[in-house]
Motif scaffolding. Structure first.
Motif, PDB file in Angstrom:
ATOM      1  N   MET A  80       0.824  -1.204   0.000  1.00  0.00           N
ATOM      2  CA  MET A  80       0.000   0.000   0.000  1.00  0.00           C
ATOM      3  C   MET A  80       0.858   1.254   0.000  1.00  0.00           C
ATOM      4  N   ALA A  81       2.001   1.187   0.674  1.00  0.00           N
ATOM      5  CA  ALA A  81       2.917   2.340   0.657  1.00  0.00           C
ATOM      6  C   ALA A  81       3.428   2.591  -0.752  1.00  0.00           C
ATOM      7  N   GLY A  82       3.777   1.519  -1.476  1.00  0.00           N
ATOM      8  CA  GLY A  82       4.181   1.698  -2.865  1.00  0.00           C
ATOM      9  C   GLY A  82       3.079   2.252  -3.731  1.00  0.00           C
ATOM     10  N   LEU A  83       1.837   1.817  -3.491  1.00  0.00           N
ATOM     11  CA  LEU A  83       0.694   2.365  -4.236  1.00  0.00           C
ATOM     12  C   LEU A  83       0.521   3.850  -3.971  1.00  0.00           C
ATOM     13  N   LEU A  84       0.678   4.264  -2.730  1.00  0.00           N
ATOM     14  CA  LEU A  84       0.552   5.681  -2.397  1.00  0.00           C
ATOM     15  C   LEU A  84       1.641   6.503  -3.085  1.00  0.00           C
ATOM     16  N   GLY A  85       2.872   5.977  -3.117  1.00  0.00           N
ATOM     17  CA  GLY A  85       3.945   6.687  -3.803  1.00  0.00           C
ATOM     18  C   GLY A  85       3.684   6.826  -5.288  1.00  0.00           C
ATOM     19  N   ALA A  86       3.230   5.738  -5.931  1.00  0.00           N
ATOM     20  CA  ALA A  86       2.918   5.803  -7.360  1.00  0.00           C
ATOM     21  C   ALA A  86       1.721   6.704  -7.626  1.00  0.00           C
ATOM     22  N   ALA A  87       0.722   6.662  -6.736  1.00  0.00           N
ATOM     23  CA  ALA A  87      -0.453   7.528  -6.915  1.00  0.00           C
ATOM     24  C   ALA A  87      -0.058   8.993  -6.822  1.00  0.00           C
ATOM     25  N   THR A  89       8.900   4.616   5.066  1.00  0.00           N
ATOM     26  CA  THR A  89      10.029   4.215   4.222  1.00  0.00           C
ATOM     27  C   THR A  89       9.549   3.729   2.861  1.00  0.00           C
ATOM     28  N   GLY A  90       8.450   2.970   2.862  1.00  0.00           N
ATOM     29  CA  GLY A  90       7.907   2.475   1.605  1.00  0.00           C
ATOM     30  C   GLY A  90       7.413   3.588   0.694  1.00  0.00           C
ATOM     31  N   VAL A  91       6.748   4.586   1.251  1.00  0.00           N
ATOM     32  CA  VAL A  91       6.295   5.714   0.430  1.00  0.00           C
ATOM     33  C   VAL A  91       7.483   6.483  -0.136  1.00  0.00           C
ATOM     34  N   LEU A  92       8.517   6.667   0.668  1.00  0.00           N
ATOM     35  CA  LEU A  92       9.731   7.312   0.149  1.00  0.00           C
ATOM     36  C   LEU A  92      10.301   6.526  -1.023  1.00  0.00           C
ATOM     37  N   GLY A  93      10.337   5.191  -0.901  1.00  0.00           N
ATOM     38  CA  GLY A  93      10.807   4.378  -2.010  1.00  0.00           C
ATOM     39  C   GLY A  93       9.911   4.473  -3.226  1.00  0.00           C
ATOM     40  N   GLY A  94       8.592   4.531  -3.016  1.00  0.00           N
ATOM     41  CA  GLY A  94       7.673   4.646  -4.134  1.00  0.00           C
ATOM     42  C   GLY A  94       7.733   5.987  -4.828  1.00  0.00           C
ATOM     43  N   VAL A  95       8.043   7.034  -4.084  1.00  0.00           N
ATOM     44  CA  VAL A  95       8.113   8.383  -4.667  1.00  0.00           C
ATOM     45  C   VAL A  95       9.458   8.621  -5.337  1.00  0.00           C
ATOM     46  N   PHE A  96      10.562   8.298  -4.647  1.00  0.00           N
ATOM     47  CA  PHE A  96      11.891   8.655  -5.134  1.00  0.00           C
ATOM     48  C   PHE A  96      12.612   7.505  -5.830  1.00  0.00           C
ATOM     49  N   ASP A 110       8.433   6.085 -13.721  1.00  0.00           N
ATOM     50  CA  ASP A 110       9.396   7.099 -13.316  1.00  0.00           C
ATOM     51  C   ASP A 110       9.204   7.511 -11.863  1.00  0.00           C
ATOM     52  N   GLY A 111      10.337   7.783 -11.206  1.00  0.00           N
ATOM     53  CA  GLY A 111      10.293   8.412  -9.903  1.00  0.00           C
ATOM     54  C   GLY A 111      10.117   9.911 -10.052  1.00  0.00           C
ATOM     55  N   VAL A 112      10.096  10.605  -8.937  1.00  0.00           N
ATOM     56  CA  VAL A 112       9.819  12.029  -8.969  1.00  0.00           C
ATOM     57  C   VAL A 112      10.933  12.802  -9.673  1.00  0.00           C
ATOM     58  N   TYR A 113      12.176  12.372  -9.511  1.00  0.00           N
ATOM     59  CA  TYR A 113      13.279  13.086 -10.143  1.00  0.00           C
ATOM     60  C   TYR A 113      13.274  12.894 -11.654  1.00  0.00           C
ATOM     61  N   GLU A 114      13.073  11.661 -12.100  1.00  0.00           N
ATOM     62  CA  GLU A 114      13.078  11.390 -13.539  1.00  0.00           C
ATOM     63  C   GLU A 114      11.940  12.120 -14.254  1.00  0.00           C
ATOM     64  N   SER A 115      10.751  12.077 -13.676  1.00  0.00           N
ATOM     65  CA  SER A 115       9.619  12.747 -14.314  1.00  0.00           C
ATOM     66  C   SER A 115       9.797  14.264 -14.314  1.00  0.00           C
ATOM     67  N   GLU A 116      10.415  14.781 -13.276  1.00  0.00           N
ATOM     68  CA  GLU A 116      10.649  16.223 -13.232  1.00  0.00           C
ATOM     69  C   GLU A 116      11.650  16.646 -14.301  1.00  0.00           C
ATOM     70  N   LEU A 117      12.667  15.838 -14.523  1.00  0.00           N
ATOM     71  CA  LEU A 117      13.628  16.138 -15.583  1.00  0.00           C
ATOM     72  C   LEU A 117      12.979  16.069 -16.960  1.00  0.00           C
TER      73      LEU A 117
END
Length: 835
Positions: free
Chosen positions: A372-379, A560-567, A607-614
């Motif tokens: 669920m943490a990964g889902l929240l990061g991707a969402a 920690t899981g949300v951080l991994g899902g976002v970054f 993509d993570g947040v950095y890749e999509s931002e670039l």
């Protein structure tokens, strides 16, 4: 008219001997009419002119020319300084030490002002609601008038803060917007971002972060601290240039002027440590110091710098990062005696260690938590990208300010409305009091609850983000469990945490991309902690008390899981969370959280947040660590730029000016005659070089220095208007190496415009420029990197990234120039998206 003013000491020199001076580009123009004022305040819809020229490449490759090699041989034969070292090593060490200490001091100051403003905000909100700032006194009943007044004050206070921060970004330092981590990563990858690391960007980043965090926006100081640390390192390395070379201290202290020349001579040692390669190391150390100061985690900061920020890593860079990170955290603990190692560590005694049987018994519930943490990061990443379509243009200043004010309104509305409609009054834990007799609370918004209670939803929405994280991580105190099933008090209800998680995800997505400094680390941790805490409470209610289910631990692992899902990071996140929470005993769960959340998020949103931002920035060319699959089947000749413009080893000034005026290239091959490739002698003719056999490479900045210094010669390389002097050649070569330190430091793209050529005032010579020549042989790079046209494109990518090239020349079997490759060509050939 058109004659350049003589520099001090050059009044009696002829025009051929006078040097021109490049002026710093103007950043703003005063409006001369009412329409100009409105356009300046409101902004314009179109983007800035020439957007594709904003990003330039950095020159990491050392220039191997004849003058530099002679100079290095002289240094080697000369005497060294203390213990066999020159002053360069000491200067680099001092810059690294100063970066760590200054970054730590700024982190302490930022935290102090954020706490001060946040406490002031909470005091007047509670006073408006209950008439008592401490939240004590008799029970009070909710009234629409008191809620409306408190909400209005909250919105006004937050709007003032965010308006200040956003206005400073829009009108003064646009590079300070957002977290800044993405652009710093692009800079360390080899892209020069205009105005990214200058003093005013540092000031705006510092003030804007205070404003955004104090106003209660879903943002944190961790990302901005990375940018602040990078700015500190850059400012320190360029400090002597601004205050001594430009003579700015002359008007401040008259008596200092007598010593200024002596200090300039001593500071010439800095010329050797501010190359792009050295500057990259200092900025890397600043990045490490910033993230370490934010989490009070020096080892995690080093790993973050290595895994995420830096594209070039070496043992020397690792040492600089480690020293800067250690000093930044040590400085914080020296200044702030209350600071502990681990900025988000749970309260003492709140969590128990887990045995292997506990991990095994709870594994199914933990996997649900991680997934669920990964889902929240991707969402979050998906929703953030969808909101880009409705964002105001970056040049519409008023709309960008109104966006941030609107987010403050939404946060206040959610906090007050849901606190009134759905909030539950929960007994305030003993450790949340500062002084219970006086009614002074460390954490917890009373709202309309009893004197010893707090409103859980109002506390979550309106309190400090940092304190909320610590309290969520601390759920599961041993003394809070009375031993009876169902008798555990979590301090937050599951319904409130579920509502807060859903609403905060939307608010966090809206906040990402606003024109105000703020990071995503803290919001991601809050999002994961609220979900994990809720899930942990439910599991604790379902399972027997002998299972050792701790909601606070579930909150840490989900964060920690949300951080991994976002970054989409791995090792650095594990160490940052372990160091930041002081939870080494929970390392197995933290590792599993990162792995599972990354896997789930990757299959939903690549993509993570950095890749999509670039990808969104568009004109920044980020080269990945590994060659994309598409380059494996391509050849270099299919992606190189053809019709390369080059010069002869002795070229006429007229042709050089013509080429520099018509193209914006920054590197030019130097050709030789087929019959004499060794000596580099080229007999002059009007029809240009008969072949394109490569002899070397000359940069635009080097040509500008030669033109600026009037380094003219005849067709045989004999000086005109000057005498040949070895020391003068050394000085000229040193100015070439430090060109962007002296001129266009923060806006290199300006050197490729016609304005730079106009500042040379060559038309004032009143001489036919076709009869004046420049001898490029002593200064051109005689050993540029080359590659064959039939080589794999992936090999070109590897060479380009490992060496840090700006130009890679493609040659055939006869060393004839067939094309040239830059990072732009590599990026376009690789395509877009996740590789």
């Amino acid at each position: 008219q058109g004659v350049p003013p003589a520099a001090p000491g050059e009044e009696h020199k002829s025009l051929l001997q006078r040097s021109a001076t490049f002026k710093a580009p103007g950043y703003s123009a005063h409006a001369s009419d009412v329409n100009g004022v409105f356009k300046m305040l409101l902004g314009t819809k179109p983007a800035a002119a020439n957007p594709n020229r904003v990003s330039e490449s950095l020159d990491y490759e050392p220039i191997q020319n004849r003058v530099y090699q002679d100079r290095q041989r002289m240094k080697k034969d000369g005497k060294k300084k203390l213990y066999g070292y020159t002053g360069h090593t000491l200067a680099k060490f001092v810059v690294t030490l100063t970066t760590g200490v200054v970054t730590g001091c700024l982190a302490v100051a930022l935290n102090y002002f954020v706490n001060l403003l946040s406490e002031f905000k909470m005091d007047f909100i509670q006073t408006t609601l209950t008439g008592d700032a401490t939240g004590g006194g008799e029970d009070v009943k909710a009234s629409f008038r008191s809620i409306a007044m408190a909400f209005g004050k909250y919105w006004l206070f937050g709007s003032i803060l965010v308006s200040i921060g956003t206005a400073m970004v829009q009108y003064w330092a646009p590079a300070a917007a957002g977290a800044g981590v993405t652009l710093v990563m692009a800079y360390l990858n080899g892209n020069h971002i205009p105005n990214l690391l200058r003093v005013k960007t540092l000031c705006v980043k510092f003030v804007g972060t205070i404003c955004s965090v104090s106003a209660g926006l879903p943002m944190g100081p961790e990302g901005p601290m990375v940018h602040i640390g990078a700015c500190v390192a850059s400012v320190i390395t360029y400090l002597d240039c601004k205050f001594l070379r430009d003579g700015k201290l002359d008007g401040w202290w008259g008596h200092f002027k007598l010593r200024q020349e002596n200090i300039k001579d001593k500071l010439k040692v800095l010329d050797e440590i501010v190359s792009d390669a050295d500057h990259r190391e200092f900025v890397s150390a600043g990045v490490c110091a910033g993230i370490s100061a934010a989490f009070n985690a020096p080892i995690g900061g080093v790993l973050f710098s290595m895994e995420e920020a830096c594209s070039f890593w070496s043992r020397k860079t690792a040492w600089r990062c480690f020293i800067a990170a250690t000093l930044s955290t040590y400085t914080i603990q020296v200044i702030n005696q209350k600071a502990v190692h681990g900025a988000i560590s749970p309260e003492k005694g709140s969590l128990q260690s887990m045995e292997m049987k506990d991990w095994g018994m709870q594994l199914p519930f933990l996997l649900i938590n991680f997934g669920m943490a990964g889902l929240l990061g991707a969402a979050f990443n998906s929703l953030r990208m969808q909101l880009w379509k409705v964002r105001a243009a970056k040049t519409l200043h008023i709309q960008r300010i109104l966006e941030v004010i609107g987010l403050v309104f939404l946060i206040g509305l959610c906090g007050f409305f849901f606190g009134w409609a759905a909030g539950k009054c929960v007994e305030l834990p003993e450790d949340w009091w500062i002084d219970k007799e006086k009614g002074t609370r460390e954490y917890g918004v009373r709202f309309f609850c009893g004197p010893d209670e707090h409103n859980d939803i109002a506390t979550l929405f309106l309190s400090s983000t940092h304190h909320t994280i610590v309290k969520l991580f601390s759920m599961g105190r041993v003394d809070a469990i009375d031993g009876e099933e169902g008798g555990y008090d979590a301090h937050f209800s599951t319904s409130s945490l579920a509502l807060y998680t859903a609403v905060y995800l939307v608010l966090m997505s809206i906040g990402a991309g606003l024109a105000i400094p703020g990071g995503l680390f803290m919001p991601s941790i809050v999002l994961g902690a609220s979900w994990g805490g809720m899930w942990g409470i439910l599991v604790h209610q379902w399972m027997p008390t002998t299972w050792n289910v701790q909601p606070g631990l579930y909150a840490i692992l989900a964060a920690t899981g949300v951080l991994g899902g976002v970054f989409r990071s791995a090792i650095s996140l594990v160490v940052l969370m372990v160091e930041g929470t002081q939870g080494i005993e929970f390392l197995p769960g933290v590792i599993m959280a990162v792995v599972v959340a990354n896997w789930v998020a990757h299959h939903i949103h690549h993509d993570g947040v950095y890749e999509s931002e670039l990808e969104r920035i568009g004109n920044v060319y980020m080269l990945r660590d590994e060659p994309p699959h598409r380059l494996q089947t391509m050849k270099t000749e299919s992606m190189m730029a053809t019709n390369v413009v080059g010069f002869r080893s002795i070229e006429s000034v007229a042709r050089i000016l013509e080429v520099l005026s018509n193209v914006t290239h920054n590197g030019f091959p130097v050709y030789v005659r087929e019959h004499d490739p060794e000596s580099g002698e080229a007999e002059m003719s009007s029809d240009g070089p008969q072949g394109t056999r490569l002899e070397g490479l000359i940069l635009r900045s080097q040509l500008l220095v030669l033109l600026q210094r009037r380094h003219f010669c005849d067709t045989h390389g004999q000086p005109i208007g000057r005498e040949r002097h070895e020391g003068y050649e050394y000085e000229l070569e040193n100015e070439m190496r430090t060109f962007f330190r002296r001129y266009y430091t923060h806006s290199r793209y300006e050197s490729a415009t016609c304005e730079a050529l106009q500042q040379l005032h060559l038309d004032s010579l009143h001489l036919p420029l076709g009869n004046l020549y420049l001898d490029l042989r002593p200064y051109m790079n005689r050993a540029p990197f080359t590659i064959r046209g039939d080589s794999a494109a992936s090999r070109a990518h590897q060479v380009f990234l490992s060496v840090g090239l700006r130009h890679l020349i493609v040659v055939d079997a006869n060393n004839q120039v067939a094309g040239i490759i830059t990072r732009k060509d590599l990026d376009h050939a690789a395509g877009h998206g996740w590789w």
